[in-house]
Write an enzyme that holds these catalytic residues in place. Structure first.
Site, PDB file in Angstrom:
ATOM      1  N   GLY A 294      -0.961  -0.289  -0.366  1.00 42.39           N
ATOM      2  CA  GLY A 294      -0.926  -0.525  -1.802  1.00 42.39           C
ATOM      3  C   GLY A 294      -0.477   0.671  -2.616  1.00 42.39           C
ATOM      4  O   GLY A 294      -0.677   0.718  -3.829  1.00 42.39           O
TER       5      GLY A 294
ATOM      6  N   TRP B 106       2.021  -0.031  -5.566  1.00 43.52           N
ATOM      7  CA  TRP B 106       1.302  -0.706  -6.647  1.00 43.52           C
ATOM      8  C   TRP B 106       0.431   0.285  -7.420  1.00 43.52           C
ATOM      9  O   TRP B 106       0.473   0.334  -8.656  1.00 43.52           O
ATOM     10  CB  TRP B 106       0.454  -1.820  -6.039  1.00 43.52           C
ATOM     11  CG  TRP B 106      -0.284  -2.687  -7.001  1.00 43.52           C
ATOM     12  CD1 TRP B 106       0.031  -2.939  -8.313  1.00 43.52           C
ATOM     13  CD2 TRP B 106      -1.466  -3.443  -6.720  1.00 43.52           C
ATOM     14  NE1 TRP B 106      -0.885  -3.806  -8.863  1.00 43.52           N
ATOM     15  CE2 TRP B 106      -1.809  -4.133  -7.914  1.00 43.52           C
ATOM     16  CE3 TRP B 106      -2.254  -3.621  -5.584  1.00 43.52           C
ATOM     17  CZ2 TRP B 106      -2.928  -4.973  -7.986  1.00 43.52           C
ATOM     18  CZ3 TRP B 106      -3.355  -4.459  -5.651  1.00 43.52           C
ATOM     19  CH2 TRP B 106      -3.684  -5.126  -6.842  1.00 43.52           C
TER      20      TRP B 106
ATOM     21  N   HIS C 145       0.184  11.125   1.388  1.00 39.58           N
ATOM     22  CA  HIS C 145      -0.469  10.403   2.486  1.00 39.58           C
ATOM     23  C   HIS C 145      -1.283  11.368   3.352  1.00 39.58           C
ATOM     24  O   HIS C 145      -1.847  10.965   4.361  1.00 39.58           O
ATOM     25  CB  HIS C 145       0.571   9.714   3.367  1.00 39.58           C
ATOM     26  CG  HIS C 145       1.206   8.503   2.752  1.00 39.58           C
ATOM     27  ND1 HIS C 145       0.492   7.542   2.091  1.00 39.58           N
ATOM     28  CD2 HIS C 145       2.510   8.081   2.737  1.00 39.58           C
ATOM     29  CE1 HIS C 145       1.320   6.579   1.673  1.00 39.58           C
ATOM     30  NE2 HIS C 145       2.542   6.895   2.052  1.00 39.58           N
TER      31      HIS C 145
END
Length: 336
Positions: A74, A77, A136
Site C-alpha cells: 500500500g 496509496w 522500505h
C-alpha cells in the site's frame, strides 16, 4: 529498471565501498540477478549503494515525515494520502499534482531516488518543510531517522496478499533476459525470509514495537483496515501529522475529496499512471493490479496456505500483530 533493460547484476557502477561489502551473503534476486543480505535484511544489488549512502549522509529533521512499508503493501496509496493531507492548503483538488504525477515521484524513496547514485543532494533547498520521504528500509537500519523526532507512518499488509502482489510485480519489472520467478520458487523464498527488504516478519515487528514505544512518532497502519474505513484513517493520519481536519473541512467534504483523489480507481485511470515511470525507470502501470483484500486465495494451494500460516504464527504469534484475511490465525493469536 524496465523489462527492456539488459540483464546485469547491478555491480558494475557501484562505489568501491559497496564492492567491498558485496562479499556478504548473496541469493537470487526478485527484481535483479542478485540480492544481498545486509544488516539482517535482503536488498537488491541496485539499491545496496543507496542504502549505504543514505545511512552515511542523511540528516533527519524533527519536522520530516517518512512513509515506511514492506514492498507491495500500500505504499503508493499511502504516499498519495500523506502528500494530499499535508499539502491540502496549497493545491486544489481539480488541479492537484497527484493528477499529473505518480505519488512515488512526489514522495521520493531515500535509498533509491535520492542516494542510489551516492549523491548528497541539498535537501534544504530542494524540499519544502515538512520534507516528505519514503523508505522500505527496516527500522533498525534507519540511521539518523531513528534518533530524531520525525513522524514515521508505517503500513503493512496481510502477508498472503503482500506475497502475491510482490510476485506479480517483480515478474513484470524483471528484465526479459532473466527467467521469471515461478510461484513455487518465490513462495519458498518468501517463507524463508528472503523477500525484498525481508524477512517480512522482522520488518513488520521493528515498526510495530516502535509504535508502542513512541506512539507520537510512529503510526502503524494495516492496509486492510484502511480499505475498510478510509475516512477515519484519513482523520487519524492528519491528527498524527499535526494537521488535523477542521470542522469546516469535514463539512465541506475535504476528507472525502482526498479519499477519492487518492483511490486506486482514480489513480489507475490517470494517464500518468498508464504511461509514466517511477523509481529505477519502472513503468507506473505495473503498480496498479487489483488492490483487493483476499486475492491470495486465487493463487496459493492448501499446502502453501498451511505453510504461510505456520510461518506467521511462529514469527508473529507472540507479538499481538494480527491480520484480517489470514486463515484461522486470529483464532489462536492473542493480543499482549
Amino acid at each position: 529498471m524496465t523489462e527492456n533493460q539488459p540483464a546485469g547484476d547491478g555491480e558494475t557502477d557501484l562505489s568501491n565501498e559497496c564492492k567491498e561489502l558485496l562479499s556478504l551473503p548473496k541469493e537470487r534476486g526478485w527484481i535483479s540477478l542478485h540480492q544481498h543480505q545486509y544488516q539482517g535484511f535482503w536488498c537488491p544489488t541496485e539499491i545496496f549503494q543507496g542504502i549505504i549512502a543514505f545511512q552515511k549522509h542523511f540528516q533527519a529533521r524533527d519536522s520530516d515525515i517518512v512513509v515506511a512499508s514492506v514492498p507491495k503493501s500500500g505504499t503508493t496509496w499511502l504516499k498519495a494520502l500523506i502528500f494530499a493531507i499535508v499539502n491540502r492548503q496549497r493545491f486544489e483538488i481539480k488541479i492537484h499534482p497527484l493528477l499529473t504525477s505518480n505519488s512515488h515521484n512526489l514522495v521520493p524513496f531515500l535509498e533509491v531516488d535520492l542516494y542510489r547514485n551516492n549523491l548528497v543532494p541539498d535537501f534544504s533547498s530542494k524540499f519544502p518543510e515538512p520534507r516528505l520521504f519514503a523508505t522500505h528500509i527496516p527500522f533498525p537500519s534507519l540511521g539518523t531517522i531513528k534518533e530524531s523526532n520525525c513522524k514515521i507512518v508505517y503500513v503493512c499488509r496481510n502477508p498472503f496478499d503482500s506475497f502475491v502482489s510482490l510476485w506479480h510485480f517483480c515478474n513484470k519489472v524483471r528484465p526479459q533476459s532473466l527467467a521469471p520467478l515461478s510461484l513455487d520458487e518465490a513462495f519458498d523464498m518468501y517463507c524463508q525470509g528472503m523477500d525484498v527488504y525481508g524477512p517480512f516478519w522482522d520488518h513488520m515487528l521493528g515498526y510495530w514495537k516502535e509504535s508502542f514505544k513512541r506512539p507520537n512518532n510512529v503510526l502503524f497502519l494495516k492496509y486492510e483496515d484502511m480499505k475498510k474505513d478510509g475516512v477515519n484513517h484519513l482523520k487519524t493520519l492528519a491528527k498524527f501529522l499535526d494537521c488535523p481536519f477542521t470542522e469546516e473541512e469535514e463539512r465541506n467534504g475535504v476528507i472525502e475529496d482526498i479519499a477519492k483523489l487518492c483511490s486506486f480507481e482514480t489513480m489507475k485511470k490517470l494517464e500518468i499512471n498508464k504511461t509514466g515511470t517511477f523509481v529505477l525507470n519502472m513503468e507506473s502501470k505495473n503498480l496498479f493490479r487489483k488492490a483487493e483484500v483476499g486475492d491470495w486465495v486465487n493463487y496459493l494451494t492448501p499446502m502453501m496456505e498451511q505453510r504461510m500460516s505456520k510461518v506467521i504464527e511462529e514469527k508473529l504469534g507472540s507479538s499481538g500483530l494480527t491480520f484480517k484475511g489470514t486463515p484461522e490465525l486470529a483464532d489462536h493469536v492473542q493480543q499482549n
